[in-house]
Each structure stands twice: as structure tokens, then as C-alpha cells.
Design a protein around this motif. Structure first.
Motif, PDB file in Angstrom:
ATOM      1  N   ARG A  98      -7.125  11.014  -0.351  1.00  0.00           N
ATOM      2  CA  ARG A  98      -6.459  10.046  -1.222  1.00  0.00           C
ATOM      3  C   ARG A  98      -7.228   9.961  -2.533  1.00  0.00           C
ATOM      4  N   ARG A  99      -6.499   9.856  -3.632  1.00  0.00           N
ATOM      5  CA  ARG A  99      -7.157   9.768  -4.937  1.00  0.00           C
ATOM      6  C   ARG A  99      -8.096   8.569  -4.991  1.00  0.00           C
ATOM      7  N   GLU A 100      -9.302   8.799  -5.473  1.00  0.00           N
ATOM      8  CA  GLU A 100     -10.299   7.737  -5.528  1.00  0.00           C
ATOM      9  C   GLU A 100      -9.841   6.566  -6.388  1.00  0.00           C
ATOM     10  N   THR A 101      -9.064   6.855  -7.410  1.00  0.00           N
ATOM     11  CA  THR A 101      -8.598   5.778  -8.290  1.00  0.00           C
ATOM     12  C   THR A 101      -7.643   4.830  -7.576  1.00  0.00           C
ATOM     13  N   LYS A 102      -7.116   5.271  -6.421  1.00  0.00           N
ATOM     14  CA  LYS A 102      -6.206   4.425  -5.648  1.00  0.00           C
ATOM     15  C   LYS A 102      -6.930   3.675  -4.531  1.00  0.00           C
ATOM     16  N   LEU A 103      -8.166   4.064  -4.264  1.00  0.00           N
ATOM     17  CA  LEU A 103      -8.939   3.405  -3.207  1.00  0.00           C
ATOM     18  C   LEU A 103      -9.844   2.344  -3.823  1.00  0.00           C
ATOM     19  N   VAL A 104      -9.239   1.394  -4.472  1.00  0.00           N
ATOM     20  CA  VAL A 104      -9.987   0.327  -5.134  1.00  0.00           C
ATOM     21  C   VAL A 104      -9.349  -1.015  -4.798  1.00  0.00           C
ATOM     22  N   SER A 105     -10.078  -2.062  -5.124  1.00  0.00           N
ATOM     23  CA  SER A 105      -9.575  -3.427  -4.994  1.00  0.00           C
ATOM     24  C   SER A 105      -9.143  -3.727  -3.555  1.00  0.00           C
ATOM     25  N   GLU A 106      -7.930  -4.224  -3.382  1.00  0.00           N
ATOM     26  CA  GLU A 106      -7.455  -4.663  -2.069  1.00  0.00           C
ATOM     27  C   GLU A 106      -7.364  -3.499  -1.086  1.00  0.00           C
ATOM     28  N   VAL A 107      -6.915  -2.348  -1.558  1.00  0.00           N
ATOM     29  CA  VAL A 107      -6.806  -1.170  -0.688  1.00  0.00           C
ATOM     30  C   VAL A 107      -8.179  -0.773  -0.158  1.00  0.00           C
ATOM     31  N   GLU A 108      -9.169  -0.769  -1.028  1.00  0.00           N
ATOM     32  CA  GLU A 108     -10.528  -0.434  -0.622  1.00  0.00           C
ATOM     33  C   GLU A 108     -11.052  -1.437   0.404  1.00  0.00           C
ATOM     34  N   TYR A 109     -10.714  -2.701   0.213  1.00  0.00           N
ATOM     35  CA  TYR A 109     -11.148  -3.750   1.138  1.00  0.00           C
ATOM     36  C   TYR A 109     -10.586  -3.501   2.542  1.00  0.00           C
ATOM     37  N   TYR A 110      -9.287  -3.220   2.620  1.00  0.00           N
ATOM     38  CA  TYR A 110      -8.661  -2.974   3.916  1.00  0.00           C
ATOM     39  C   TYR A 110      -9.224  -1.713   4.575  1.00  0.00           C
ATOM     40  N   LEU A 111      -9.409  -0.665   3.793  1.00  0.00           N
ATOM     41  CA  LEU A 111      -9.934   0.581   4.339  1.00  0.00           C
ATOM     42  C   LEU A 111     -11.352   0.385   4.869  1.00  0.00           C
ATOM     43  N   THR A 112     -12.161  -0.332   4.120  1.00  0.00           N
ATOM     44  CA  THR A 112     -13.537  -0.598   4.554  1.00  0.00           C
ATOM     45  C   THR A 112     -13.559  -1.385   5.855  1.00  0.00           C
ATOM     46  N   ASN A 113     -12.661  -2.352   5.978  1.00  0.00           N
ATOM     47  CA  ASN A 113     -12.594  -3.138   7.210  1.00  0.00           C
ATOM     48  C   ASN A 113     -12.164  -2.290   8.400  1.00  0.00           C
ATOM     49  N   LEU A 114     -11.225  -1.382   8.182  1.00  0.00           N
ATOM     50  CA  LEU A 114     -10.788  -0.506   9.268  1.00  0.00           C
ATOM     51  C   LEU A 114     -11.910   0.431   9.712  1.00  0.00           C
ATOM     52  N   ILE A 115     -12.632   0.970   8.747  1.00  0.00           N
ATOM     53  CA  ILE A 115     -13.751   1.857   9.074  1.00  0.00           C
ATOM     54  C   ILE A 115     -14.826   1.085   9.838  1.00  0.00           C
ATOM     55  N   SER A 116     -15.099  -0.129   9.398  1.00  0.00           N
ATOM     56  CA  SER A 116     -16.092  -0.963  10.081  1.00  0.00           C
ATOM     57  C   SER A 116     -15.641  -1.290  11.500  1.00  0.00           C
ATOM     58  N   ALA A 117     -14.342  -1.561  11.664  1.00  0.00           N
ATOM     59  CA  ALA A 117     -13.811  -1.866  12.994  1.00  0.00           C
ATOM     60  C   ALA A 117     -13.953  -0.662  13.921  1.00  0.00           C
ATOM     61  N   LYS A 118     -13.691   0.521  13.399  1.00  0.00           N
ATOM     62  CA  LYS A 118     -13.832   1.731  14.218  1.00  0.00           C
ATOM     63  C   LYS A 118     -15.282   1.921  14.665  1.00  0.00           C
ATOM     64  N   MET A 119     -16.214   1.739  13.756  1.00  0.00           N
ATOM     65  CA  MET A 119     -17.624   1.891  14.090  1.00  0.00           C
ATOM     66  C   MET A 119     -18.074   0.824  15.087  1.00  0.00           C
ATOM     67  N   PHE A 120     -17.530  -0.376  14.938  1.00  0.00           N
ATOM     68  CA  PHE A 120     -17.862  -1.447  15.883  1.00  0.00           C
ATOM     69  C   PHE A 120     -17.397  -1.072  17.285  1.00  0.00           C
ATOM     70  N   ILE A 121     -16.189  -0.534  17.384  1.00  0.00           N
ATOM     71  CA  ILE A 121     -15.637  -0.155  18.682  1.00  0.00           C
ATOM     72  C   ILE A 121     -16.482   0.933  19.335  1.00  0.00           C
ATOM     73  N   ILE A 122     -16.891   1.913  18.557  1.00  0.00           N
ATOM     74  CA  ILE A 122     -17.684   3.015  19.099  1.00  0.00           C
ATOM     75  C   ILE A 122     -19.038   2.526  19.607  1.00  0.00           C
ATOM     76  N   ASN A 123     -19.647   1.597  18.879  1.00  0.00           N
ATOM     77  CA  ASN A 123     -21.012   1.162  19.195  1.00  0.00           C
ATOM     78  C   ASN A 123     -21.077  -0.168  19.937  1.00  0.00           C
ATOM     79  N   VAL A 124     -19.942  -0.713  20.343  1.00  0.00           N
ATOM     80  CA  VAL A 124     -19.928  -2.040  20.948  1.00  0.00           C
ATOM     81  C   VAL A 124     -20.786  -2.078  22.217  1.00  0.00           C
ATOM     82  N   ASN A 125     -21.461  -3.203  22.418  1.00  0.00           N
ATOM     83  CA  ASN A 125     -22.253  -3.415  23.630  1.00  0.00           C
ATOM     84  C   ASN A 125     -22.186  -4.893  23.999  1.00  0.00           C
ATOM     85  N   GLY A 126     -22.980  -5.287  24.971  1.00  0.00           N
ATOM     86  CA  GLY A 126     -22.942  -6.671  25.416  1.00  0.00           C
ATOM     87  C   GLY A 126     -23.291  -7.656  24.322  1.00  0.00           C
ATOM     88  N   GLN A 127     -24.313  -7.339  23.557  1.00  0.00           N
ATOM     89  CA  GLN A 127     -24.735  -8.236  22.479  1.00  0.00           C
ATOM     90  C   GLN A 127     -23.628  -8.424  21.448  1.00  0.00           C
TER      91      GLN A 127
END
Length: 231
Positions: A98-127
Motif C-alpha cells: 500500500r502506498r505509504e502516503t495512504k498509511l497515515v492518520s486514522e488508517v495508520e492508527y487502525y493498522l497499527t492496532n491490528l498489528i499490535s493485536a496480532k502480536m499480542f495473540i501470538i505472544n499471549v500468556n497468563g500474565q
């Protein structure tokens, strides 16, 4: 790409919005042609997609909003039960193509949250879920067992009863799996008593996990056992 389009005589008088639409159209056309070579194109991507999807499926069986300190007002059942296919590959595709100029502002925020959610799922533990690690591992094992039961056969009590009857026949034919079933207590040696105690502990552990899995599948344990006894 924008400079090349603006420099062409056909686009000399085009507005910024028209140029933007042209760029997006060209991007979509190119990536459609290259889709098979750019989306989930490697075995590693397929493995990562499967890992994330399987992990979500297990977590869905026992994780609830309160484990993540999510207020009730924000509990959304539809999104809570979501397990989007090929999540890893979709995120990677957007990040790479995706063009970098389009991955800004609100779109960037949502994408960052999705990436963070994926990493959380992979590394989730009891804590991560505000529970003891031992409890988390028990939940995961129970979820795996429930998933295996769902895949292996019917989820109804009648279907499970049929499977259980088949298992009982197999057990009867393999008496060696229960070496002390017909033994008298006074005839057991200390070594055999120790072995029997180990088998008992293993049986209790498996029973506890199986009972928890049945509850997750909304199957009444007493009803299931009664259907087996009546057969």
C-alpha cells in the motif's frame, strides 16, 4: 508515480483528486495482476496465518472481555468472536504494497492496532490475561482437547456416545491398558501400587480436562455418561 501522471499531457489539467483516483486505480490494477505472487506467497506466510488462526480459535474458548480489562460498554460480541482468515498475510500485504502516503492518520492508527493485536495473540500468556500461568496452560490444553473433539466427530451427546462405545470396545479388547483392573489389592506389590497411583493421577488430570472441554461444548456430562451406560 504522481509526478509521471502529472507530467503526461492527458493529465495536465487534472485536479488533485483526479490524480489521486488515477494512482489508486493503477495501484489496484497492478496488484491484482501480481496478487498470486505477492499475497501469502511463501510457506512461512501460510504457517504464520495458521498459527494466528489456531491461536485465536483456542483463546475464543475461554478468554472473556474481563480478562483484558475491557469495560462492559465496549463488549462487542461480533468482533469478539471474529477470527479473520489469513490475518498475517493481509497485514503484511498492506504494509508492503500500500502506498505509504495512504498509511497515515486514522488508517495508520487502525493498522497499527491490528498489528499490535496480532502480536499480542501470538505472544499471549497468563500474565497477559491477568491469570496464573498454570491456569492459562490448563485452559489452553482444555481448549485444544475441545477443538480436537469438535474436529474428530459429532458434537452432540448422541454422536459422542457412539464414539465412546467404539472406544469402550477397543479398551475391552486391550486389557493391557488397564493392568490392575482385575487385581486384588492385597496382591499388589509396592512397585505396582506406585504405578497404580501414577495411573490414577494421570486419569484424574485427563478427566478434569475432558469435563472442562465438555462444558465448553455445552454438553451435559451426566447425560453423556447415561447414554453410554444405557447402550
Amino acid at each position: 508515480m504522481e509526478a509521471a501522471i502529472r507530467g503526461h499531457p492527458l493529465w495536465a489539467d487534472a485536479t488533485h483528486q483526479e490524480i489521486d483516483h488515477a494512482e489508486q486505480g493503477l495501484e489496484k490494477y497492478i496488484m491484482t495482476k501480481l496478487f498470486d505472487r505477492t499475497f501469502a506467497a511463501s510457506p512461512e506466510d501460510a504457517a504464520a496465518d495458521a498459527e494466528v488462526s489456531d491461536k485465536i480459535a483456542l483463546l475464543q474458548r475461554f478468554v472473556r472481555p474481563h480478562h483484558l480489562d475491557i469495560p462492559k460498554v465496549l463488549n462487542n460480541e461480533a468482533s469478539w468472536l471474529a477470527n479473520p482468515p489469513q490475518l498475517h498475510s493481509n497485514l503484511k500485504f498492506v504494509q508492503l504494497f500500500r502506498r505509504e502516503t495512504k498509511l497515515v492518520s486514522e488508517v495508520e492508527y487502525y493498522l497499527t492496532n491490528l498489528i499490535s493485536a496480532k502480536m499480542f495473540i501470538i505472544n499471549v500468556n497468563g500474565q497477559s490475561l491477568s491469570m496464573e500461568e498454570s491456569e492459562f496452560q490448563k485452559h489452553m490444553e482444555s481448549a485444544k482437547l475441545g477443538t480436537q473433539m469438535s474436529v474428530a466427530g459429532p458434537s452432540s451427546p448422541q454422536g459422542l456416545a457412539t464414539s465412546t462405545r467404539g472406544l469402550q470396545k477397543q479398551i475391552d479388547a486391550e486389557g493391557s491398558r488397564f493392568p490392575f483392573m482385575d487385581s486384588e489389592t492385597e496382591n499388589l506389590t509396592p512397585a505396582e501400587l506406585k504405578q497404580l497411583h501414577g495411573l490414577y493421577r494421570k486419569t484424574v488430570t485427563r478427566y478434569a480436562l475432558l469435563s472442562k472441554a465438555l462444558r465448553k461444548l455445552s454438553i451435559d456430562e451426566d447425560q453423556l455418561l447415561a447414554s453410554v451406560d444405557d447402550s
